[in-house]
Design a protein around this motif. Structure first.
Motif, PDB file in Angstrom:
ATOM      1  N   UNK A 103      10.719   5.373   1.907  1.00 57.01           N
ATOM      2  CA  UNK A 103       9.257   5.475   1.970  1.00 57.01           C
ATOM      3  C   UNK A 103       8.834   6.887   2.367  1.00 57.01           C
ATOM      4  N   UNK A 104       9.596   7.510   3.273  1.00 52.32           N
ATOM      5  CA  UNK A 104       9.284   8.874   3.699  1.00 52.32           C
ATOM      6  C   UNK A 104       9.700   9.915   2.664  1.00 52.32           C
ATOM      7  N   UNK A 105      10.449   9.502   1.655  1.00 49.66           N
ATOM      8  CA  UNK A 105      10.854  10.437   0.617  1.00 49.66           C
ATOM      9  C   UNK A 105      12.182  11.110   0.855  1.00 49.66           C
ATOM     10  N   UNK A 106      12.885  10.757   1.938  1.00 54.73           N
ATOM     11  CA  UNK A 106      14.193  11.354   2.202  1.00 54.73           C
ATOM     12  C   UNK A 106      15.270  10.788   1.272  1.00 54.73           C
ATOM     13  N   UNK A 107      15.022   9.593   0.742  1.00 54.39           N
ATOM     14  CA  UNK A 107      15.935   8.963  -0.207  1.00 54.39           C
ATOM     15  C   UNK A 107      15.160   8.725  -1.487  1.00 54.39           C
ATOM     16  N   UNK A 109      -1.275   6.374   5.940  1.00 58.70           N
ATOM     17  CA  UNK A 109      -0.839   5.004   6.155  1.00 58.70           C
ATOM     18  C   UNK A 109       0.633   4.813   5.785  1.00 58.70           C
ATOM     19  N   UNK A 110       1.127   5.552   4.792  1.00 55.85           N
ATOM     20  CA  UNK A 110       2.530   5.425   4.410  1.00 55.85           C
ATOM     21  C   UNK A 110       3.460   5.812   5.551  1.00 55.85           C
ATOM     22  N   UNK A 111       3.042   6.757   6.376  1.00 57.87           N
ATOM     23  CA  UNK A 111       3.872   7.139   7.523  1.00 57.87           C
ATOM     24  C   UNK A 111       3.994   5.976   8.505  1.00 57.87           C
ATOM     25  N   UNK A 112       2.895   5.276   8.722  1.00 54.46           N
ATOM     26  CA  UNK A 112       2.953   4.116   9.614  1.00 54.46           C
ATOM     27  C   UNK A 112       3.738   2.976   8.981  1.00 54.46           C
ATOM     28  N   UNK A 113       3.696   2.850   7.654  1.00 56.11           N
ATOM     29  CA  UNK A 113       4.483   1.812   6.982  1.00 56.11           C
ATOM     30  C   UNK A 113       5.977   2.055   7.206  1.00 56.11           C
ATOM     31  N   UNK A 114       6.384   3.318   7.173  1.00 54.43           N
ATOM     32  CA  UNK A 114       7.784   3.622   7.477  1.00 54.43           C
ATOM     33  C   UNK A 114       8.139   3.289   8.912  1.00 54.43           C
ATOM     34  N   UNK A 169       0.820  -1.208   0.000  1.00 52.90           N
ATOM     35  CA  UNK A 169       0.000   0.000   0.000  1.00 52.90           C
ATOM     36  C   UNK A 169       0.857   1.263   0.000  1.00 52.90           C
ATOM     37  N   UNK A 170       2.063   1.163   0.571  1.00 53.46           N
ATOM     38  CA  UNK A 170       2.946   2.329   0.600  1.00 53.46           C
ATOM     39  C   UNK A 170       3.685   2.518  -0.714  1.00 53.46           C
ATOM     40  N   UNK A 171       3.516   1.595  -1.654  1.00 49.08           N
ATOM     41  CA  UNK A 171       4.171   1.724  -2.955  1.00 49.08           C
ATOM     42  C   UNK A 171       5.633   1.352  -2.950  1.00 49.08           C
ATOM     43  N   UNK A 172       6.057   0.548  -1.967  1.00 45.12           N
ATOM     44  CA  UNK A 172       7.472   0.189  -1.877  1.00 45.12           C
ATOM     45  C   UNK A 172       7.908  -0.757  -2.983  1.00 45.12           C
ATOM     46  N   UNK A 216      22.117  -5.391   7.939  1.00 44.43           N
ATOM     47  CA  UNK A 216      20.748  -5.501   7.442  1.00 44.43           C
ATOM     48  C   UNK A 216      19.822  -4.524   8.150  1.00 44.43           C
ATOM     49  N   UNK A 217      20.059  -4.299   9.440  1.00 43.80           N
ATOM     50  CA  UNK A 217      19.253  -3.328  10.172  1.00 43.80           C
ATOM     51  C   UNK A 217      19.432  -1.928   9.591  1.00 43.80           C
ATOM     52  N   UNK A 218      20.668  -1.585   9.234  1.00 44.94           N
ATOM     53  CA  UNK A 218      20.913  -0.279   8.619  1.00 44.94           C
ATOM     54  C   UNK A 218      20.217  -0.183   7.261  1.00 44.94           C
ATOM     55  N   UNK A 219      20.276  -1.262   6.478  1.00 39.71           N
ATOM     56  CA  UNK A 219      19.618  -1.265   5.169  1.00 39.71           C
ATOM     57  C   UNK A 219      18.103  -1.105   5.311  1.00 39.71           C
ATOM     58  N   UNK A 220      17.518  -1.717   6.340  1.00 41.57           N
ATOM     59  CA  UNK A 220      16.088  -1.541   6.582  1.00 41.57           C
ATOM     60  C   UNK A 220      15.766  -0.093   6.936  1.00 41.57           C
ATOM     61  N   UNK A 221      16.644   0.532   7.703  1.00 40.55           N
ATOM     62  CA  UNK A 221      16.436   1.940   8.021  1.00 40.55           C
ATOM     63  C   UNK A 221      16.479   2.825   6.782  1.00 40.55           C
ATOM     64  N   UNK A 222      17.371   2.507   5.849  1.00 40.80           N
ATOM     65  CA  UNK A 222      17.437   3.261   4.597  1.00 40.80           C
ATOM     66  C   UNK A 222      16.162   3.050   3.782  1.00 40.80           C
ATOM     67  N   UNK A 223      15.624   1.813   3.795  1.00 46.84           N
ATOM     68  CA  UNK A 223      14.369   1.542   3.094  1.00 46.84           C
ATOM     69  C   UNK A 223      13.228   2.373   3.676  1.00 46.84           C
ATOM     70  N   UNK A 224      13.193   2.524   4.989  1.00 51.21           N
ATOM     71  CA  UNK A 224      12.163   3.362   5.620  1.00 51.21           C
ATOM     72  C   UNK A 224      12.311   4.824   5.200  1.00 51.21           C
ATOM     73  N   UNK A 225      13.537   5.285   5.088  1.00 50.67           N
ATOM     74  CA  UNK A 225      13.760   6.661   4.646  1.00 50.67           C
ATOM     75  C   UNK A 225      13.279   6.873   3.221  1.00 50.67           C
TER      76      UNK A 225
END
Length: 289
Positions: A216-220, A113-118, A41-44, A205-214
């Motif tokens: 979704x928020x549009x920072x990356x 909802x995209x904010x909660x997905x992040x 739903x977040x378009x990831x 992998x934890x760092x990579x997941x954090x980048x994926x969240x960013x």
């Protein structure tokens, strides 16, 4: 676990037990706790890079790697068969959830909802990094639940089931990427156990997941697969061919049987070099006494 202390895998292992069931639970957990639908739903998964990012980080993440390398029994061929069995369950469920995503989206405010997905991805990253942090933050399923409640918009509800073939293809391909990655890990298991530090890969992998969240928020930029680059760098930094040197060599069965056959716990060297206990009348005391 025998080789890794992955917080997520350890928590699941205490509940389900068994290596095959543990692997199935770890890989199918994003389908059950709502993480996978939230990312749809977040378009990831709207691009090829997004498909690989979610597939490698969510379905084939560090928890999957840790379970295969540390807990899954059998030869590489037997482990591959176990992974394929899990994939036979994972792929159709992922396709169904991807098909239902547009219907769910019709009753939600996707911007909220995209904010909660992040936040869900950040929660998974925190759980992956440390079990202590995992005890202080809500579970991803709880975050998804609050996101559904906060973004609920019944004004645009539709009674018909709407499907998007592109979402179904992307969702199935994402699950397929995770299964394919798990198969490669199983095939290369003997080499990976001797040359890769699992816990170091977990933190990467934890760092990579954090980048994926960013992203979704549009920072990356979403079209830049930065999280894949971080994951590749994590694998490179986890490469440690000398880690096997810290483990002492295993005692061979022949030596073990020889030691057990000696009386009073005597060693084989004592038996092959007997020392006479007869005294010749001289002083036997050590010169250091």
């Amino acid at each position: 676990m025998s080789s890794s202390q992955h917080p997520i895998a350890l928590a699941i292992e205490q509940r389900v037990g068994g290596d095959g069931r543990l692997l199935a639970t770890v890989m199918c957990l994003p389908l059950v706790d709502g993480v996978f639908p939230a990312l749809i739903l977040a378009g990831a998964m709207g691009s090829v890079s997004g498909v690989f990012e979610v597939g490698l980080l969510v379905f084939g993440g560090s928890a999957t790697v840790a379970v295969i390398l540390a807990d899954l029994d059998g030869t590489p061929r037997e482990q591959v068969l176990t992974v394929l069995g899990v994939g036979a369950i994972l792929l159709p469920i992922a396709a169904v959830e991807a098909a239902l995503a547009p219907t769910i989206a019709s009753v939600l405010d996707l911007a909220i909802f995209e904010r909660f997905a992040g936040l869900v991805i950040l929660a998974i990253a925190a759980q992956t990094a440390s079990s202590r942090i995992a005890d202080l933050i809500p579970r991803p399923a709880i975050v998804v639940g609050f996101g559904l409640i906060a973004s609920l918009d019944l004004g645009g509800a539709e009674l018909t089931v709407a499907t998007d073939p592109e979402l179904v293809v992307n969702g199935t391909a994402t699950a397929l990427v995770g299964v394919g990655f798990a198969v490669l890990v199983a095939l290369a298991g003997p080499w990976l156990r001797a040359n890769v530090d699992i816990d170091r890969f977990r933190f990467g992998s934890a760092v990579a997941l954090g980048v994926l969240a960013l992203s979704i928020y549009g920072f990356v930029p979403s079209d830049a697969p930065l999280s894949l680059a971080v994951l590749a760098m994590a694998g490179l930094l986890a490469f440690d061919p000398d880690q096997g040197l810290i483990f002492p060599p295993r005692e061979s069965p022949v030596d073990a049987e020889a030691d057990e056959s000696l009386p009073d716990g005597g060693s084989q060297s004592d038996a092959s070099n007997p020392v006479s206990t007869e005294s010749d009348g001289s002083d036997d005391r050590s010169p250091w006494l």
